[in-house]
Scaffold this motif. Structure first.
Motif, PDB file in Angstrom:
ATOM      1  N   ASN A  81      -4.669  -0.273  -7.984  1.00  0.00           N
ATOM      2  CA  ASN A  81      -3.961  -0.352  -9.624  1.00  0.00           C
ATOM      3  C   ASN A  81      -2.907   0.523  -9.398  1.00  0.00           C
ATOM      4  OD1 ASN A  81      -6.285  -2.476 -10.412  1.00  0.00           O
ATOM      5  ND2 ASN A  81      -7.969  -0.721 -10.209  1.00  0.00           N
ATOM      6  N   GLN A  82      -2.474   1.053 -10.947  1.00  0.00           N
ATOM      7  CA  GLN A  82      -2.102   1.382 -11.398  1.00  0.00           C
ATOM      8  C   GLN A  82      -2.797   2.551 -11.631  1.00  0.00           C
ATOM      9  OE1 GLN A  82       1.457   0.649 -11.434  1.00  0.00           O
ATOM     10  NE2 GLN A  82       0.111  -1.390 -10.447  1.00  0.00           N
ATOM     11  N   GLY A  83      -3.160   3.688 -10.886  1.00  0.00           N
ATOM     12  CA  GLY A  83      -4.303   4.860 -10.896  1.00  0.00           C
ATOM     13  C   GLY A  83      -5.256   4.146 -11.244  1.00  0.00           C
TER      14      GLY A  83
ATOM     15  N   ALA B 231      -1.320  12.502 -13.337  1.00  0.00           N
ATOM     16  CA  ALA B 231      -0.903  12.903 -12.881  1.00  0.00           C
ATOM     17  C   ALA B 231      -2.281  12.269 -11.917  1.00  0.00           C
ATOM     18  CB  ALA B 231      -0.424  14.209 -12.036  1.00  0.00           C
ATOM     19  N   CYS B 232      -1.648  10.506 -10.625  1.00  0.00           N
ATOM     20  CA  CYS B 232      -1.950  10.146  -9.889  1.00  0.00           C
ATOM     21  C   CYS B 232      -1.881  10.487  -9.021  1.00  0.00           C
ATOM     22  CB  CYS B 232      -2.361   8.829 -10.360  1.00  0.00           C
ATOM     23  SG  CYS B 232      -2.968   8.586 -11.664  1.00  0.00           S
TER      24      CYS B 232
ATOM     25  N   SER C 159      -6.828  12.797  -9.255  1.00  0.00           N
ATOM     26  CA  SER C 159      -5.769  12.865 -10.344  1.00  0.00           C
ATOM     27  C   SER C 159      -6.138  14.143 -11.046  1.00  0.00           C
ATOM     28  CB  SER C 159      -5.905  11.250 -11.544  1.00  0.00           C
ATOM     29  OG  SER C 159      -6.386  10.021 -10.604  1.00  0.00           O
ATOM     30  N   LYS C 160      -5.129  13.949 -12.067  1.00  0.00           N
ATOM     31  CA  LYS C 160      -5.135  15.838 -12.907  1.00  0.00           C
ATOM     32  C   LYS C 160      -4.305  14.992 -13.925  1.00  0.00           C
ATOM     33  CE  LYS C 160      -3.080  20.265 -12.892  1.00  0.00           C
ATOM     34  NZ  LYS C 160      -2.005  20.758 -12.347  1.00  0.00           N
TER      35      LYS C 160
ATOM     36  N   SER D  82       3.310  11.416 -13.377  1.00  0.00           N
ATOM     37  CA  SER D  82       3.734  10.917 -15.001  1.00  0.00           C
ATOM     38  C   SER D  82       3.017   9.634 -15.408  1.00  0.00           C
ATOM     39  CB  SER D  82       4.564  11.399 -15.400  1.00  0.00           C
ATOM     40  OG  SER D  82       4.530  12.179 -16.052  1.00  0.00           O
ATOM     41  N   MET D  83       2.133   9.155 -15.341  1.00  0.00           N
ATOM     42  CA  MET D  83       1.661   7.921 -14.991  1.00  0.00           C
ATOM     43  C   MET D  83       1.128   8.040 -16.988  1.00  0.00           C
ATOM     44  SD  MET D  83      -0.849   4.643 -13.383  1.00  0.00           S
ATOM     45  CE  MET D  83      -2.321   5.534 -14.435  1.00  0.00           C
ATOM     46  N   VAL D  84       1.761   7.078 -17.694  1.00  0.00           N
ATOM     47  CA  VAL D  84       0.993   7.326 -19.058  1.00  0.00           C
ATOM     48  C   VAL D  84      -0.097   5.794 -18.801  1.00  0.00           C
ATOM     49  CG1 VAL D  84       1.191   6.887 -21.881  1.00  0.00           C
ATOM     50  CG2 VAL D  84       2.978   7.255 -20.483  1.00  0.00           C
TER      51      VAL D  84
END
Length: 448
Positions: A58-60, A283-284, A329-330, A370-372
């Motif tokens: 998945n996306q994160g 952040a993933c 993640s962070k 830096s994923m939204v």
């Protein structure tokens, strides 16, 4: 002259969860719908899942809240999915030490240390969630609410960590307590599910639902301009063709929506919403392992640092036999400038703590620095969810997504805004066809 596309009732721009849900709901209600997706190969936006050697990325980190609007709307559309519900167990990480955070997590190999007073803190927190709604706290920040109710520094840190976990937000000084506590309350009602084969199952289900109801899905055409016409709206596409429709729905983030209008044509309501939007980011680091070194170290939450660790494949089909897929993640604040190199180092150190030996069995690492995760933080200053822009911008023009409407955070905001937009669009089309007030075909009882 530009080539003309068909003239449907509704044009939807964007094939993420919100766009696909809007298209499916309207098509099932008998409206003619054309959806344009800019990618020629993939659809689903941030809900896309990529497959690599039997691992579903998945996306994160993604989790479906089972008591929220998304699950209800998927059921209404007949979209099925399977997965696993992780238990309320895990570890808290503080000063690089591990201790019991939720219920009965224990492990001889992890040797968690005790946290004095933790049970009392959690009991008090859950007692405060036992109320019908949290609208009276929409204008109160998370930090203000926590400091009203908790006075010990460790208790404040723990409650902040739990709110980060369910909202993905790390801005307690400006985040609305009302929306944040409602989100955690939903978690207590139904928990969350990690989905088998990733969130692509939802994307595929929504796409099939829309197509089965005769919605037209056009791939590889990016909308470049939206403008009003004498009979509705005109959408100009990347190949210079144009599509006309009575109604346009834009399923995109604030900046992407604003960019579709020439400067003197931008609706003021849209400009106001875009100005207030503060994206929520993470952040993933998604990590595939051939085996899991520590079989019982499945979840941890940072208490004195905004970190998250979870082995999603322990509960959902996301990895081949004996393999593991881990989400680390962070949580980044809206004003935090990301430092990809340092953030990835911090996430790898968390993996060292939770899964020593992981580097020897790593199959793939995928950083998303830096994923939204949400296009707009719900803030106390704007009145919480009630201060968020509704999906109707003006007659014939709608916006849907996780930053729109008075219901839902994260993906649930996308689902809820799509349903509300579909209700309003049917009403508008009905009134236009009769020349007077009409009634909704989809029940308006859940609208706000």
């Amino acid at each position: 002259m530009p080539e003309k596309e068909d003239n449907p009732d509704v044009v939807v721009i964007g094939g993420g969860l919100a766009g696909l849900t809007t298209a499916a709901l309207l098509a099932h209600a008998g409206k003619t719908v054309t959806l344009f997706e800019q990618s020629s190969r993939e659809i689903g936006g941030r809900a896309r899942t990529s497959i690599d050697n039997g691992y579903y990325f998945n996306q994160g980190p993604h989790a479906l809240f089972l008591a929220d609007e998304g699950a209800k709307i998927l059921q209404e559309l007949g979209i099925s999915y399977t997965g696993g519900v992780p238990p309320d167990t895990g570890l808290g990480i503080k000063d690089t030490k591990k201790y019991r955070l939720l219920t009965n997590s224990s492990s001889a190999s992890m040797t968690p240390v005790s946290s004095p007073g933790l049970t009392d803190v959690l009991s008090q927190f859950f007692d405060l969630l036992n109320k019908p709604d949290f609208k009276d706290l929409e204008n109160v920040s998370v930090q203000e609410w926590i400091e009203r109710n908790f006075h010990d520094a460790d208790a404040i840190a723990i409650v902040n960590a739990l709110i980060r976990l369910t909202t993905y937000g790390n801005d307690p000084d400006i985040q609305s307590a009302g929306s944040a506590l409602h989100q955690f309350h939903l978690y207590t009602l139904g928990g969350v599910m990690y989905l088998d084969r990733g969130w692509q199952t939802l994307v595929d289900g929504l796409l099939a639902s829309a197509k089965n109801a005769k919605a037209k899905i056009v791939m590889g055409k990016k909308a470049t301009r939206v403008q009003r016409s004498s009979s509705g709206w005109i959408v100009t596409l990347s190949d210079r063709s144009q599509a006309s429709a009575k109604i346009v729905v834009i399923a995109a983030g604030p900046n992407e929506v604003e960019a579709l209008f020439h400067e003197d044509e931008k609706p003021q309501a849209l400009l106001n919403a875009v100005k207030e939007a503060k994206p929520v980011r993470m952040a993933c680091l998604d990590v595939a392992l051939s085996s899991l070194p520590q079989k019982d170290a499945l979840f941890a939450l940072g208490i004195d640092s905004p970190l998250y660790f979870s082995v999603h494949s322990a509960y959902a089909e996301l990895a081949p036999p004996n393999g593991a897929l881990i989400q680390v993640s962070k949580f980044l604040g809206t004003s935090t400038k990301s430092n990809p190199k340092e953030d990835e180092k911090e996430l790898e150190e968390l993996l060292d703590l939770m899964q020593p030996g992981w580097r020897q069995v790593v199959v793939k690492k995928r950083p998303l620095p830096s994923m939204v995760v949400s296009n707009a933080l719900v803030t106390a200053a704007n009145g919480g969810l009630s201060g968020r822009a509704g999906p109707k911008i003006e007659d014939g023009l709608y916006v849907v997504g996780d930053w729109v409407g008075h219901e839902g955070l994260l993906s649930n905001g996308s689902f809820a805004s799509a349903r509300r937009a579909a209700q309003l669009i049917q009403k508008e089309l009905s009134e236009a066809s009769r020349g007077s007030g009409g009634k909704l075909s989809i029940s308006d009882s859940l609208s706000s």
